[in-house]
Design a protein around this motif. Structure first.
Motif, PDB file in Angstrom:
ATOM      1  N   GLN A 131       9.019  -5.494   0.450  1.00 25.02           N
ATOM      2  CA  GLN A 131       8.245  -6.639  -0.005  1.00 25.02           C
ATOM      3  C   GLN A 131       7.769  -7.475   1.181  1.00 25.02           C
ATOM      4  OE1 GLN A 131      10.184  -9.880  -2.243  1.00 25.02           O
ATOM      5  NE2 GLN A 131       8.716  -9.467  -3.878  1.00 25.02           N
ATOM      6  N   ARG A 132       8.631  -7.648   2.164  1.00 25.53           N
ATOM      7  CA  ARG A 132       8.266  -8.432   3.350  1.00 25.53           C
ATOM      8  C   ARG A 132       7.152  -7.742   4.135  1.00 25.53           C
ATOM      9  NH1 ARG A 132      12.843  -8.158   5.746  1.00 25.53           N
ATOM     10  NH2 ARG A 132      13.743 -10.016   4.811  1.00 25.53           N
ATOM     11  N   THR A 133       7.240  -6.416   4.245  1.00 26.28           N
ATOM     12  CA  THR A 133       6.211  -5.653   4.948  1.00 26.28           C
ATOM     13  C   THR A 133       4.860  -5.795   4.244  1.00 26.28           C
ATOM     14  OG1 THR A 133       7.808  -4.045   5.783  1.00 26.28           O
ATOM     15  CG2 THR A 133       5.508  -3.338   5.669  1.00 26.28           C
ATOM     16  N   LEU A 134       4.868  -5.713   2.924  1.00 26.64           N
ATOM     17  CA  LEU A 134       3.627  -5.857   2.162  1.00 26.64           C
ATOM     18  C   LEU A 134       3.073  -7.277   2.249  1.00 26.64           C
ATOM     19  CD1 LEU A 134       4.649  -3.752  -0.955  1.00 26.64           C
ATOM     20  CD2 LEU A 134       2.918  -3.128   0.746  1.00 26.64           C
ATOM     21  N   GLU A 140      -2.266 -10.608   6.703  1.00 21.59           N
ATOM     22  CA  GLU A 140      -3.109 -10.228   7.833  1.00 21.59           C
ATOM     23  C   GLU A 140      -4.466  -9.674   7.401  1.00 21.59           C
ATOM     24  OE1 GLU A 140      -0.741  -7.450   9.978  1.00 21.59           O
ATOM     25  OE2 GLU A 140       0.554  -8.979  10.891  1.00 21.59           O
ATOM     26  N   GLN A 141      -4.557  -9.083   6.201  1.00 30.44           N
ATOM     27  CA  GLN A 141      -5.772  -8.348   5.829  1.00 30.44           C
ATOM     28  C   GLN A 141      -6.504  -8.907   4.615  1.00 30.44           C
ATOM     29  OE1 GLN A 141      -5.338  -4.091   5.739  1.00 30.44           O
ATOM     30  NE2 GLN A 141      -3.835  -4.057   7.376  1.00 30.44           N
ATOM     31  N   LEU A 142      -5.987  -9.977   4.021  1.00 27.83           N
ATOM     32  CA  LEU A 142      -6.580 -10.470   2.776  1.00 27.83           C
ATOM     33  C   LEU A 142      -8.040 -10.873   2.951  1.00 27.83           C
ATOM     34  CD1 LEU A 142      -6.258 -11.179  -0.185  1.00 27.83           C
ATOM     35  CD2 LEU A 142      -5.370 -13.420   0.498  1.00 27.83           C
ATOM     36  N   GLU A 143      -8.366 -11.486   4.051  1.00 26.14           N
ATOM     37  CA  GLU A 143      -9.747 -11.918   4.258  1.00 26.14           C
ATOM     38  C   GLU A 143     -10.692 -10.725   4.314  1.00 26.14           C
ATOM     39  OE1 GLU A 143     -12.411 -14.545   7.444  1.00 26.14           O
ATOM     40  OE2 GLU A 143     -10.214 -14.711   7.423  1.00 26.14           O
ATOM     41  N   ALA A 144     -10.239  -9.643   4.956  1.00 29.83           N
ATOM     42  CA  ALA A 144     -11.078  -8.443   5.076  1.00 29.83           C
ATOM     43  C   ALA A 144     -11.031  -7.581   3.812  1.00 29.83           C
ATOM     44  CB  ALA A 144     -10.637  -7.616   6.282  1.00 29.83           C
ATOM     45  N   VAL A 145      -9.897  -7.641   3.092  1.00 33.07           N
ATOM     46  CA  VAL A 145      -9.718  -6.811   1.889  1.00 33.07           C
ATOM     47  C   VAL A 145      -9.299  -7.719   0.732  1.00 33.07           C
ATOM     48  CG1 VAL A 145      -8.641  -4.735   0.944  1.00 33.07           C
ATOM     49  CG2 VAL A 145      -8.886  -4.983   3.427  1.00 33.07           C
ATOM     50  N   PRO A 146     -10.244  -8.410   0.106  1.00 33.38           N
ATOM     51  CA  PRO A 146      -9.902  -9.384  -0.941  1.00 33.38           C
ATOM     52  C   PRO A 146      -9.121  -8.797  -2.117  1.00 33.38           C
ATOM     53  CG  PRO A 146     -12.180  -9.649  -0.230  1.00 33.38           C
ATOM     54  CD  PRO A 146     -11.686  -8.389   0.394  1.00 33.38           C
ATOM     55  N   ALA A 147      -9.262  -7.484  -2.369  1.00 30.53           N
ATOM     56  CA  ALA A 147      -8.566  -6.866  -3.500  1.00 30.53           C
ATOM     57  C   ALA A 147      -7.050  -6.947  -3.368  1.00 30.53           C
ATOM     58  CB  ALA A 147      -8.994  -5.404  -3.647  1.00 30.53           C
ATOM     59  N   LEU A 148      -6.556  -7.178  -2.165  1.00 28.79           N
ATOM     60  CA  LEU A 148      -5.109  -7.279  -1.954  1.00 28.79           C
ATOM     61  C   LEU A 148      -4.485  -8.421  -2.741  1.00 28.79           C
ATOM     62  CD1 LEU A 148      -4.857  -6.579   1.884  1.00 28.79           C
ATOM     63  CD2 LEU A 148      -3.803  -5.212   0.068  1.00 28.79           C
ATOM     64  N   VAL A 149      -5.285  -9.412  -3.121  1.00 25.18           N
ATOM     65  CA  VAL A 149      -4.745 -10.545  -3.868  1.00 25.18           C
ATOM     66  C   VAL A 149      -4.158 -10.096  -5.211  1.00 25.18           C
ATOM     67  CG1 VAL A 149      -6.857 -11.175  -5.120  1.00 25.18           C
ATOM     68  CG2 VAL A 149      -5.214 -12.958  -4.444  1.00 25.18           C
ATOM     69  N   LYS A 150      -4.621  -8.956  -5.723  1.00 18.19           N
ATOM     70  CA  LYS A 150      -4.116  -8.461  -7.008  1.00 18.19           C
ATOM     71  C   LYS A 150      -2.650  -8.041  -6.927  1.00 18.19           C
ATOM     72  CE  LYS A 150      -8.754  -6.721  -7.899  1.00 18.19           C
ATOM     73  NZ  LYS A 150      -9.606  -5.520  -7.861  1.00 18.19           N
ATOM     74  N   LEU A 151      -2.169  -7.817  -5.710  1.00 17.83           N
ATOM     75  CA  LEU A 151      -0.782  -7.402  -5.525  1.00 17.83           C
ATOM     76  C   LEU A 151       0.191  -8.579  -5.613  1.00 17.83           C
ATOM     77  CD1 LEU A 151       1.002  -4.906  -4.797  1.00 17.83           C
ATOM     78  CD2 LEU A 151       0.692  -5.527  -2.386  1.00 17.83           C
ATOM     79  N   LEU A 152      -0.314  -9.794  -5.488  1.00 18.93           N
ATOM     80  CA  LEU A 152       0.553 -10.965  -5.417  1.00 18.93           C
ATOM     81  C   LEU A 152       0.890 -11.503  -6.801  1.00 18.93           C
ATOM     82  CD1 LEU A 152      -1.152 -12.891  -2.475  1.00 18.93           C
ATOM     83  CD2 LEU A 152       0.719 -11.218  -2.372  1.00 18.93           C
ATOM     84  N   GLY A 153       2.172 -11.785  -7.007  1.00 18.25           N
ATOM     85  CA  GLY A 153       2.611 -12.408  -8.244  1.00 18.25           C
ATOM     86  C   GLY A 153       2.438 -13.911  -8.176  1.00 18.25           C
ATOM     87  N   GLU A 154       2.915 -14.612  -9.202  1.00 18.97           N
ATOM     88  CA  GLU A 154       2.778 -16.058  -9.259  1.00 18.97           C
ATOM     89  C   GLU A 154       3.497 -16.743  -8.100  1.00 18.97           C
ATOM     90  OE1 GLU A 154       4.073 -17.454 -13.038  1.00 18.97           O
ATOM     91  OE2 GLU A 154       2.505 -16.388 -14.164  1.00 18.97           O
ATOM     92  N   GLY A 156       3.490 -15.746  -5.106  1.00 18.12           N
ATOM     93  CA  GLY A 156       2.796 -15.501  -3.851  1.00 18.12           C
ATOM     94  C   GLY A 156       3.335 -14.302  -3.093  1.00 18.12           C
ATOM     95  N   TRP A 157       4.377 -13.650  -3.650  1.00 18.59           N
ATOM     96  CA  TRP A 157       4.947 -12.451  -3.017  1.00 18.59           C
ATOM     97  C   TRP A 157       4.408 -11.203  -3.709  1.00 18.59           C
ATOM     98  CZ3 TRP A 157       8.038 -11.890   1.230  1.00 18.59           C
ATOM     99  CH2 TRP A 157       8.537 -13.061   1.789  1.00 18.59           C
ATOM    100  N   PRO A 158       4.293 -10.092  -2.970  1.00 19.31           N
ATOM    101  CA  PRO A 158       3.840  -8.837  -3.585  1.00 19.31           C
ATOM    102  C   PRO A 158       4.787  -8.390  -4.693  1.00 19.31           C
ATOM    103  CG  PRO A 158       3.683  -8.694  -1.200  1.00 19.31           C
ATOM    104  CD  PRO A 158       4.428  -9.961  -1.496  1.00 19.31           C
ATOM    105  N   ARG A 159       4.209  -7.813  -5.750  1.00 17.01           N
ATOM    106  CA  ARG A 159       5.021  -7.304  -6.853  1.00 17.01           C
ATOM    107  C   ARG A 159       5.615  -5.950  -6.474  1.00 17.01           C
ATOM    108  NH1 ARG A 159       0.201  -8.626  -9.256  1.00 17.01           N
ATOM    109  NH2 ARG A 159       0.150 -10.556 -10.508  1.00 17.01           N
ATOM    110  N   VAL A 160       6.925  -5.900  -6.381  1.00 17.15           N
ATOM    111  CA  VAL A 160       7.657  -4.667  -6.111  1.00 17.15           C
ATOM    112  C   VAL A 160       8.578  -4.402  -7.294  1.00 17.15           C
ATOM    113  CG1 VAL A 160       9.360  -3.531  -4.629  1.00 17.15           C
ATOM    114  CG2 VAL A 160       7.585  -4.979  -3.607  1.00 17.15           C
TER     115      VAL A 160
END
Length: 281
Positions: A131-134, A140-154, A156-160
């Motif tokens: 989770q920390r790695t994600l 680091e990449q959200l600005e370049a890859v906006p779709a990454l926001v879909k991975l974040l839960g309420e 603000g951490w990635p859903r694992v």
């Protein structure tokens, strides 16, 4: 606290993750993890993740990737010794797992757990490290890859989601959630066909359908017990339970494999009763 020398992308290969990300939908995204001795790994370990994925997709998630994480030698070695059974090194277990999932478009092999120096991390720490790695990747990449926001839960951490069998879920209280170990990590319990799992009772814990057919019958214990038993075609059994390439490495490595891997896997080859001169030409 000692840390592994591997970088994040080496410890958690991301090729499947990025491939699925490129095909993302509007649904919330998540990833899957399973851990275990995998002594040795077998097709059931990978199928557990596919069963968990199916359940999460039914629940409305898109699942971008999954990782199998073979356990540290500091855990597997003493456990195998206490049970008087074969202990394959983490190097060989990782290699066999990679051979097995080589053509799997969804499952990769996580190296972080097995590579930590001086101690063995338990499964909650492994899930937290993924989770920390994600989280770092998203930051680091959200600005370049906006779709990454879909991975974040309420939070603000990635859903694992941590996928496991019923015995592990019962022993560690995971039907009640992962929360006492680490918040914001979910659970998917995957039973065998003969098992009756507990019902789903909280939002972050799901129960998947069992894998159908022969694949749910594979176990590391049965594989270890098959070695050097009269009347068993070990190579055919391992081809079916793991894959042909893994069967070759474990039972009849080619001379090229011996020359390239002999020193790395020497202790394992000795346990498997292989000797360098007997390698096939």
């Amino acid at each position: 606290m000692a840390r592994a020398a591997l970088g994040a992308l080496d410890a958690w290969p991301m090729h499947h993750f990025y491939h699925q990300l490129s095909r993302s939908s509007e649904s919330p995204a998540c990833v899957l993890l399973t851990t275990g001795a995998m002594n040795p790994p077998h097709r059931g370990h990978a199928q557990l993740l596919h069963q968990a994925r199916e359940r999460l997709e039914e629940a409305g998630y898109q699942v971008w990737a999954a990782w199998m994480s073979p356990s540290h030698d500091g855990y597997v070695g003493p456990k195998a010794k206490s049970k008087r059974t074969l202990h394959l090194s983490s190097k060989l277990r990782l290699h066999l797992a990679q051979l097995m999932v080589f053509e799997d478009p969804f499952v990769a092999v996580g190296h972080w757990e097995a590579s930590v120096k001086g101690r063995w991390p338990d499964f909650p720490e492994v899930a937290e490290e993924l989770q920390r790695t994600l989280k770092q990747l998203v930051d680091e990449q959200l600005e370049a890859v906006p779709a990454l926001v879909k991975l974040l839960g309420e939070s603000g951490w990635p859903r694992v989601f941590y996928a496991c069998g019923t015995d592990h879920a019962e022993r560690c209280g995971l039907y009640d959630g992962f929360g006492r170990f680490r918040e914001q990590i979910g659970v998917v319990v995957v039973p065998r066909e003969s098992e009756l799992p507990e019902p789903e009772r909280i939002p972050e814990v799901f129960v998947a359908r069992p894998a159908p057919g022969e694949i749910c019958s594979f176990s590391s214990t049965k594989i270890r017990e098959s070695f050097h038993v009269a009347g068993i075609d070990e190579h055919a059994y391992l081809c079916n339970a793991i894959c042909e390439a893994a069967a070759d490495v474990m039972l009849r490595p080619s001379r090229e494999q011996c020359l390239g891997r002999w020193l790395e896997f020497q202790s394992d080859f000795e346990k498997l009763r292989l000797s360098e001169p007997s390698c096939a030409p």
